[in-house]
Structures are given as structure tokens and as C-alpha cells.
Design an enzyme around this catalytic site. Structure first.
Site, PDB file in Angstrom:
ATOM      1  N   SER A  12       0.843  -1.200   0.000  1.00 21.15           N
ATOM      2  CA  SER A  12       0.000   0.000   0.000  1.00 21.15           C
ATOM      3  C   SER A  12       0.874   1.244   0.000  1.00 21.15           C
ATOM      4  O   SER A  12       1.703   1.436   0.909  1.00 21.15           O
ATOM      5  CB  SER A  12      -0.886   0.035   1.244  1.00 21.15           C
ATOM      6  N   HIS A  37      -1.261  -1.276  -4.264  1.00 22.39           N
ATOM      7  CA  HIS A  37      -2.516  -0.948  -3.577  1.00 22.39           C
ATOM      8  C   HIS A  37      -2.559   0.549  -3.311  1.00 22.39           C
ATOM      9  O   HIS A  37      -1.659   1.109  -2.666  1.00 22.39           O
ATOM     10  CB  HIS A  37      -2.596  -1.723  -2.259  1.00 22.39           C
ATOM     11  N   ASP A  39      -4.624   3.638  -1.750  1.00 24.37           N
ATOM     12  CA  ASP A  39      -5.668   3.943  -0.763  1.00 24.37           C
ATOM     13  C   ASP A  39      -6.222   5.345  -0.939  1.00 24.37           C
ATOM     14  O   ASP A  39      -5.563   6.325  -0.606  1.00 24.37           O
ATOM     15  CB  ASP A  39      -5.086   3.801   0.655  1.00 24.37           C
ATOM     16  N   MET A  41      -8.775   8.120   0.203  1.00 21.26           N
ATOM     17  CA  MET A  41      -9.549   8.461   1.406  1.00 21.26           C
ATOM     18  C   MET A  41     -10.126   9.869   1.255  1.00 21.26           C
ATOM     19  O   MET A  41      -9.437  10.776   0.775  1.00 21.26           O
ATOM     20  CB  MET A  41      -8.644   8.413   2.638  1.00 21.26           C
ATOM     21  N   HIS A  70      -8.371   1.199  -3.760  1.00 18.53           N
ATOM     22  CA  HIS A  70      -9.265   0.963  -2.617  1.00 18.53           C
ATOM     23  C   HIS A  70      -9.935   2.273  -2.254  1.00 18.53           C
ATOM     24  O   HIS A  70      -9.277   3.179  -1.730  1.00 18.53           O
ATOM     25  CB  HIS A  70      -8.411   0.419  -1.451  1.00 18.53           C
ATOM     26  N   MET A  72     -11.979   4.453  -0.016  1.00 18.18           N
ATOM     27  CA  MET A  72     -12.558   4.669   1.303  1.00 18.18           C
ATOM     28  C   MET A  72     -13.251   6.031   1.234  1.00 18.18           C
ATOM     29  O   MET A  72     -12.797   7.042   1.809  1.00 18.18           O
ATOM     30  CB  MET A  72     -11.463   4.620   2.380  1.00 18.18           C
ATOM     31  N   MET A 141     -11.098  -5.995   5.652  1.00 17.11           N
ATOM     32  CA  MET A 141     -10.290  -5.056   6.446  1.00 17.11           C
ATOM     33  C   MET A 141      -9.934  -5.705   7.764  1.00 17.11           C
ATOM     34  O   MET A 141     -10.816  -6.219   8.471  1.00 17.11           O
ATOM     35  CB  MET A 141     -11.059  -3.762   6.706  1.00 17.11           C
ATOM     36  N   ASP A 176      -6.452  -6.548   4.260  1.00 15.48           N
ATOM     37  CA  ASP A 176      -5.941  -5.186   4.253  1.00 15.48           C
ATOM     38  C   ASP A 176      -5.856  -4.612   5.663  1.00 15.48           C
ATOM     39  O   ASP A 176      -6.867  -4.290   6.277  1.00 15.48           O
ATOM     40  CB  ASP A 176      -6.869  -4.317   3.381  1.00 15.48           C
TER      41      ASP A 176
HETATM   42  C1  DX5 Z   1      -6.048   1.463   5.759  1.00 19.39           C
HETATM   43  C2  DX5 Z   1      -5.666   1.088   4.336  1.00 19.39           C
HETATM   44  C3  DX5 Z   1      -4.631  -0.006   4.318  1.00 19.39           C
HETATM   45  C4  DX5 Z   1      -3.330   0.421   4.993  1.00 19.39           C
HETATM   46  C5  DX5 Z   1      -2.458  -0.779   5.254  1.00 19.39           C
HETATM   47  O1  DX5 Z   1      -7.226   2.227   5.748  1.00 19.39           O
HETATM   48  O2  DX5 Z   1      -6.784   0.625   3.618  1.00 19.39           O
HETATM   49  O3  DX5 Z   1      -4.364  -0.387   2.964  1.00 19.39           O
HETATM   50  O4  DX5 Z   1      -2.630   1.322   4.155  1.00 19.39           O
HETATM   51  O5  DX5 Z   1      -1.359  -0.309   5.996  1.00 19.39           O
HETATM   52  P1  DX5 Z   1      -0.649  -1.295   7.048  1.00 19.39           P
HETATM   53  O6  DX5 Z   1      -0.209  -2.493   6.246  1.00 19.39           O
HETATM   54  O7  DX5 Z   1       0.492  -0.481   7.591  1.00 19.39           O
HETATM   55  O8  DX5 Z   1      -1.683  -1.666   8.073  1.00 19.39           O
HETATM   56 ZN    ZN Z   2      -6.371  -0.285   1.609  1.00 17.56          ZN
END
Ligand code: DX5
Ligand code: ZN
Length: 229
Positions: A12, A37, A39, A41, A70, A72, A141, A176
Site C-alpha cells: 500500500s 494498492h 488507498d 480516502m 481501494h 474509502m 479489512m 488489508d
Molecule cells: C487502511 C488502508 C490499508 C493500509 C495498510 O485504511 O486501507 O491499505 O494502508 O497499511 P498497514 O499495512 O500499515 O496496516
Molecule cells: Zn487499503
């Protein structure tokens, strides 16, 4: 994208250097990442804000493997086309992000991407029971979304349940949050095949010392493959 259930490591970039995404993506792919990956947000669905379609579009030329986006965010539907235009290969929406996930997954596929559905730790596997024929990936998750570096929440029971529900459908089970060499075997044994890892991949490394990324990726992969999952 052909389907197989071999273990894939998807670093990620939330844990990468935010001032150097292009080089970071090239480094993790050169060091063995199977997917990248990404993320997204929105500061609304989760209490953090990262980047949107323009940034994802800028990442695209650097991603030679699979860009696993991903979301969010809530709502999702108004932004699907923008992520298709940005070049996402997989677009994952949270089942908690709205009331019409069935339509959201249809729209993601109609826009030409693989469709993923994500479940927060408090959401049961049954929430996706009527979505499996529209999904190419289910993201479990194992932290509450919003931040990297959090403690792993054991969801192996949910993974086993999903594995049973999916049967022989070509659907990836992605884990994840909090994945590292200690937790990877647990989820692989339960039936997961895609392991997202941010802090466990990027810790101790940099674009100038990418071999650290490679060693971190290798350690997670070896731990996952050490089970008969
Ligand atoms: C959290 C993200 C994950 C996160 C994983 O909301 O969706 O992808 O970046 O990071 P680690 O592996 O450090 O938990
Ligand atoms: Zn993620």
C-alpha cells in the site's frame, strides 16, 4: 488479468514517501510487488484524506503490474468513471459506503474495471452474500480504515466463511491492514490470496535502499506460503 489463487503481495503506497510516489512505485515493483494498492480516502467515510483521480492518473504510467484502487469514500458512484479514466485496474468500494452496492459493482464493471467490495471489521461476511456474482475481489479489512501502521484485528473466521461462500468462483480474497510476517500465515491458512501491506513493506527502506522493500516483501510472502492455506 488472468485469475489464480497464488499468494500476491500488494504494497500500500499509503506508507510510501508522499513526495515521491513514482519512484516508490517503481521500487516496490522492481522488488517483487505483485500489485500496487492505492488507498483513496475522502476525510468523510474515513477520518483521513489522501488523494483522488488526478493523483491516481499520475501514478498510472509507473504501475507495470496491477493498480488496485481501494476507495474509502462515500458516495462512490459519482467517481467511478473518473477512476476508470485514471487507469484503475481494480476498483474496490466499501459495502458500508452506501445503500446500493449491487448497483455500484455493476457500474464499476460497466466502466471496464474489475470490481471489489470491502468489509470493515464490524461487517459480517454475509453482507456480500448477494454480491458475489458481481465481484472479482472481496477485501477483508483487518484494521478500521483510515491509517497505516495499525494493529491487526483477527478476522480469520470471516475469511474462512468467505472462502466457503465463494466456492470456486474466480474471486480474490484480499486482506488489508496490519499484515506482516506474523499475521500473513493466519490469513493465508484461512483462504486469503492477496495480502496488502503498507508499513510492513516500507519500514526501514527507501527508494535509495529498495532492497529493504524486497526483503520485507519476501518475508511476508514466505510466511504466507509456509502454510497450506
Ligand atoms: C487502511 C488502508 C490499508 C493500509 C495498510 O485504511 O486501507 O491499505 O494502508 O497499511 P498497514 O499495512 O500499515 O496496516
Ligand atoms: Zn487499503
Amino acid at each position: 488479468m488472468s485469475f489464480d489463487r497464488t499468494i500476491k503481495i500488494a504494497p500500500s503506497i499509503l506508507s510510501a514517501d508522499f513526495a515521491n510516489f513514482g519512484a516508490e512505485i517503481q521500487a516496490i515493483e522492481a522488488q517483487g510487488a505483485d500489485w500496487v494498492h492505492v488507498d483513496v480516502m475522502d476525510g468523510h467515510f474515513v477520518p483521513n484524506l489522501t488523494f483522488g483521480p488526478p493523483a491516481v492518473k499520475a501514478f498510472r504510467p509507473h504501475v507495470k503490474t496491477v493498480m488496485d484502487v481501494h476507495l474509502m469514500i462515500a458516495p462512490v458512484d459519482p467517481y467511478i468513471q473518473a477512476y476508470a479514466d485514471a487507469g484503475a485496474d481494480i476498483l474496490t468500494a466499501h459495502v458500508e459506503a452506501g445503500a446500493h452496492t449491487h448497483r455500484t459493482l455493476q457500474a464499476i464493471r460497466a466502466a471496464g474495471m474489475k470490481a471489489g467490495v470491502a468489509l470493515n471489521p464490524g461487517t459480517p461476511a454475509e453482507a456480500v452474500e448477494h454480491l458475489l456474482d458481481l465481484a472479482d475481489l472481496v477485501c477483508v479489512m483487518t484494521v478500521n480504515p483510515g491509517f497505516g501502521g495499525q494493529k491487526f484485528i483477527d478476522m480469520t473466521g470471516k475469511v474462512r466463511k468467505l472462502r466457503q461462500m465463494i466456492g470456486d468462483r474466480p474471486i480474490h480474497i484480499e486482506i488489508d491492514g496490519g499484515v506482516d510476517p506474523q499475521t500473513a500465515p493466519l490469513v493465508a491458512a484461512a483462504g486469503a490470496d492477496v495480502l496488502v501491506a503498507g508499513s510492513a513493506v516500507f519500514k526501514g527502506g527507501s527508494v535509495d535502499t529498495p532492497e529493504v522493500y524486497g526483503a520485507n516483501i519476501h518475508a511476508i510472502r514466505a510466511a504466507a506460503e509456509s502454510t497450506n492455506g
